[in-house]
Each structure stands twice: as C-alpha cells, then as structure tokens.
Motif scaffolding. Structure first.
Motif, mmCIF file in Angstrom:
data_model
loop_
_atom_site.group_PDB
_atom_site.id
_atom_site.type_symbol
_atom_site.label_atom_id
_atom_site.label_comp_id
_atom_site.label_asym_id
_atom_site.label_seq_id
_atom_site.Cartn_x
_atom_site.Cartn_y
_atom_site.Cartn_z
ATOM 1 N N THR A 278 -3.416 -14.690 91.095
ATOM 2 C CA THR A 278 -3.749 -14.371 92.097
ATOM 3 C C THR A 278 -3.873 -14.913 92.899
ATOM 4 N N LEU A 279 -4.837 -16.704 92.498
ATOM 5 C CA LEU A 279 -5.305 -17.691 93.382
ATOM 6 C C LEU A 279 -3.831 -18.597 93.834
ATOM 7 N N ILE A 280 -2.919 -18.260 92.632
ATOM 8 C CA ILE A 280 -1.910 -19.493 92.316
ATOM 9 C C ILE A 280 -1.049 -18.785 93.488
ATOM 10 N N ILE A 281 -0.500 -17.418 92.865
ATOM 11 C CA ILE A 281 0.870 -16.703 94.277
ATOM 12 C C ILE A 281 -0.156 -16.854 95.799
ATOM 13 N N TYR A 282 -1.123 -16.138 95.702
ATOM 14 C CA TYR A 282 -1.526 -16.808 97.279
ATOM 15 C C TYR A 282 -1.784 -17.997 97.930
ATOM 16 N N GLY A 283 -2.108 -19.068 96.426
ATOM 17 C CA GLY A 283 -2.023 -20.557 97.090
ATOM 18 C C GLY A 283 -0.607 -21.386 97.779
ATOM 19 N N SER A 284 0.705 -20.983 96.996
ATOM 20 C CA SER A 284 1.777 -20.984 96.902
ATOM 21 C C SER A 284 2.196 -20.193 98.567
ATOM 22 N N LYS A 285 1.939 -18.892 98.626
ATOM 23 C CA LYS A 285 2.267 -18.284 100.021
ATOM 24 C C LYS A 285 1.868 -18.651 100.895
ATOM 25 N N LYS A 286 0.452 -19.635 101.362
ATOM 26 C CA LYS A 286 -0.239 -19.571 101.889
ATOM 27 C C LYS A 286 -0.383 -20.996 101.926
ATOM 28 N N LEU A 287 0.928 -21.928 100.858
ATOM 29 C CA LEU A 287 0.112 -23.033 101.231
ATOM 30 C C LEU A 287 -0.826 -24.459 100.932
ATOM 31 N N LYS A 288 -1.428 -23.563 100.503
ATOM 32 C CA LYS A 288 -3.180 -23.842 100.050
ATOM 33 C C LYS A 288 -3.851 -24.615 98.760
ATOM 34 N N VAL A 289 -2.849 -25.855 98.127
ATOM 35 C CA VAL A 289 -2.972 -26.744 97.209
ATOM 36 C C VAL A 289 -4.540 -26.341 96.361
ATOM 37 N N ASP A 290 -4.981 -26.307 97.435
ATOM 38 C CA ASP A 290 -6.672 -25.987 96.864
ATOM 39 C C ASP A 290 -6.935 -24.694 95.988
ATOM 40 N N GLN A 291 -6.621 -23.977 96.510
ATOM 41 C CA GLN A 291 -6.080 -22.665 96.219
ATOM 42 C C GLN A 291 -5.560 -22.594 94.836
ATOM 43 N N ILE A 292 -4.512 -23.062 94.476
ATOM 44 C CA ILE A 292 -3.432 -23.191 93.390
ATOM 45 C C ILE A 292 -4.069 -23.993 91.982
ATOM 46 N N VAL A 293 -5.581 -25.417 92.462
ATOM 47 C CA VAL A 293 -5.934 -25.477 91.571
ATOM 48 C C VAL A 293 -7.236 -24.993 91.256
ATOM 49 N N LYS A 294 -7.930 -23.716 91.895
ATOM 50 C CA LYS A 294 -8.909 -22.533 91.644
ATOM 51 C C LYS A 294 -8.157 -22.486 90.664
ATOM 52 N N GLY A 295 -6.182 -21.730 91.103
ATOM 53 C CA GLY A 295 -6.295 -20.599 90.138
ATOM 54 C C GLY A 295 -6.322 -21.442 88.181
ATOM 55 N N ILE A 296 -5.794 -22.666 89.060
ATOM 56 C CA ILE A 296 -5.265 -23.736 86.940
ATOM 57 C C ILE A 296 -6.929 -23.796 86.085
ATOM 58 N N ARG A 297 -7.359 -23.573 87.576
ATOM 59 C CA ARG A 297 -9.324 -24.288 86.621
ATOM 60 C C ARG A 297 -9.769 -23.004 86.218
ATOM 61 N N ILE A 298 -9.934 -21.559 86.843
ATOM 62 C CA ILE A 298 -9.594 -20.214 86.195
ATOM 63 C C ILE A 298 -9.510 -20.294 84.777
ATOM 64 N N PHE A 299 -8.241 -20.247 84.636
ATOM 65 C CA PHE A 299 -7.392 -20.967 82.769
ATOM 66 C C PHE A 299 -8.397 -21.538 82.398
ATOM 67 N N ASP A 300 -8.592 -23.238 82.479
ATOM 68 C CA ASP A 300 -9.046 -23.848 81.927
ATOM 69 C C ASP A 300 -10.439 -23.416 81.639
#
Length: 313
Positions: free
Chosen positions: A107-129
């Motif tokens: 959800t964070l990755i898709i939301y960050g991609s739609k809203k052009l927020k790289v920090d949200q995408i990074v948060k999503g990847i960190r949750i996977f980590d």
C-alpha cells in the motif's frame, strides 16, 4: 613576441567536458533521479496492482480464518482425554500481525508512486526488509528447536539422528543464504533509491529475491501436502459445533494455499519483469563520465515505447 602578449590564456574554455544540465536525466514526474523515476513507474504498473489484489484477497481469507479460530473455544474432548488448545490463539495473533506487513508495504509503495512520494516507497521497501528480519528470527528459533530435538533422538537412534541432523543443517544453511540475499536486495534498494546520486541497482531481483520466493513456494507446497491426510482424521474426533467450524476453516485454508501458489508464481515472474524494466533504459541512465545526447535519448524513448505502454495504466 609582442603579438603573443595579446593572448589571454585565462580565457581558454575549460567547460568543454562539463556535462550540461540539459543533457542530464530529466524525469517527467519532477525532480527525481533515474532510479526514483523507474521505481515510481514500476509502482504505478498494472503488474503491481494485480499482485496487490491477489495479496489482499489472501489477506482477507487469513483474517476470516483467524477470527473464526479466535472466537472458538478450542477446549474439547477426544475420547476420554480433554484437550485445551486455546494457547494456539497467541501464535495466531502473531501470525496475523506478520501477515499484515505485506499489504501495508505494498500500500505504501503504490501510494508513494501515485503521489510521487519517494519516502513512502522507501518505507514500504523497509517494511519488506523488516519482514525478512522476522523470517530470519523465526528460522533461528526453528534451527535451535531442531538441534535440541536431534539431541534427544541421538541417544535413541544414533545413525538416524546423524542423517536427519545433516539434512536439516543443509536445509537451514541454504535457507539462511537465500534469506541473506533477499535482505541485501531490500536494504541496498532503499539506500540507492533514497540517494539522488545513485546510477543503478546493485543487486538484481532475479538473483536475490527470486530464489527465496522459490524456496517459500516449495515450503508452501510441502505444508499443503502434509496437511491433506491428517485433517479428516482430526475433524472426525471433534464435536459437531467445533467440527463445523474446523471444516469451514479447512476449506478456507485450502483456498488460501491454492491462492498462495498463484501469488508466489506471479511474484517470481514479477522479479524477472522488475529487472527487465530497470534494464530497459539502462543506456538512458546518466553517469559521471558519459553524457547522453538528446537525440539518443529521444531515439531510446521511441524504441522502448512498447515497453512503457505495457507498464503504464
């Protein structure tokens, strides 16, 4: 000699090899690096949305099974013995908490991609980590448990214990190695995408994440096959009320297993598409020594237009 005095050597152009701003990579989304631009486009792709839909369906099925077990009294009588399995509910809550991490991350990755927020995408990847870290902890606990179990078997059947211990050691070592590669991919991807100076990804998804997903798929198949024969025997010994609940849970579990196969197969295929998507514009990515002319950029865009059309919504 007088004619050379009029030459001003300080006026010699020194910016011949300086990269012009117009020749650098420019994202259509704004002030984003090449990697950030590609990750945003990947997060907006139909492939991610399909994976997200499949995972959400699986998550809903998991929630239904968990709720049904939580509201059921797992204290029942089998023959002359009374069994109390309510302690399992603690593990169910832990498993449910771990399961929520995947849809939250996507959800964070898709939301960050739609809203052009790289920090949200990074948060999503960190949750996977973080999810991989939890898998690592669980694997360590299981390894310790099997080590102590093998010691108990060692005194009873030495040869059997040695063989089983060797097999388990090899499996755990392989799983640790695959898990470490997957964690390296998640960790390095967050660092490289967060930095505007990064030019390419260090680890390929097919070499890092794909083997781990294949291992999880195999474990999922083994788990499903091992539960096929025992469910009916256990259910026949329960009272009617608990029997009906466990029958419904068993049906949901089988649907979840089948859906899990589809999700793993799709995710494994997606790792290949991830690498090819980032390789599509590999020659388009700027670096410190080569400046790409605008004509080359234009031709690169045209040659890869079909690829972009397949990924854009």
């Amino acid at each position: 000699m007088e004619e050379f005095k009029s030459l001003d050597l300080k006026k010699v152009k020194t910016d011949i090899f300086v990269e012009k701003d117009e020749d650098k990579f420019h994202s259509d989304f704004g002030d984003f690096s090449y990697l950030q631009d590609r990750l945003i486009r990947f997060g907006r792709s139909k492939n991610i949305l399909i994976l997200y839909a499949l995972i959400m369906i699986g998550f809903v099925l998991t929630c239904m099974s968990t709720v049904m077990l939580l509201i059921t009294d797992l204290k029942f009588t089998v023959g002359t013995n009374t069994e109390n399995l309510n302690w399992i509910k603690i593990f169910l809550v832990i498993i449910w908490f771990i399961a929520t991490m995947i849809p939250i991350a996507l959800t964070l990755i898709i939301y960050g991609s739609k809203k052009l927020k790289v920090d949200q995408i990074v948060k999503g990847i960190r949750i996977f980590d973080n999810l991989l870290t939890i898998h690592f902890i669980i694997l360590v606990i299981l390894a310790i448990f099997f080590i102590f179990s093998s010691f108990g078997l060692l005194f009873a059947k030495f040869i059997v214990a040695v063989i089983i211990t060797g097999i388990l050691f090899g499996l755990f070592y392989l799983f640790f190695k695959l898990l470490r590669k997957a964690k390296d991919f998640a960790f390095d991807t967050t660092n490289e995408v967060s930095s505007s100076s990064s030019k390419s990804l260090t680890h390929m998804a097919t070499e890092s994440v794909r083997p781990y997903l294949i291992a999880l798929l195999i474990l999922n198949i083994i788990s499903w096959l091992s539960n096929l024969g025992d469910n009916n025997v256990i259910l026949e010994q329960l009272n009617l009320g608990v029997y009906n609940i466990f029958t419904s849970i068993s049906i949901l579990s089988n649907i979840s297993f089948i859906l899990g196969f589809v999700i793993y197969f799709y995710a494994i295929n997606l790792t290949v598409k991830f690498d090819s998507f980032f390789e599509t514009y590999k020659n388009y990515a700027p670096n410190s020594t080569i400046t790409i002319p605008k004509k080359a950029q234009t031709s690169s865009k045209k040659s890869n237009q079909y690829d972009e059309d397949n990924w854009h919504l």
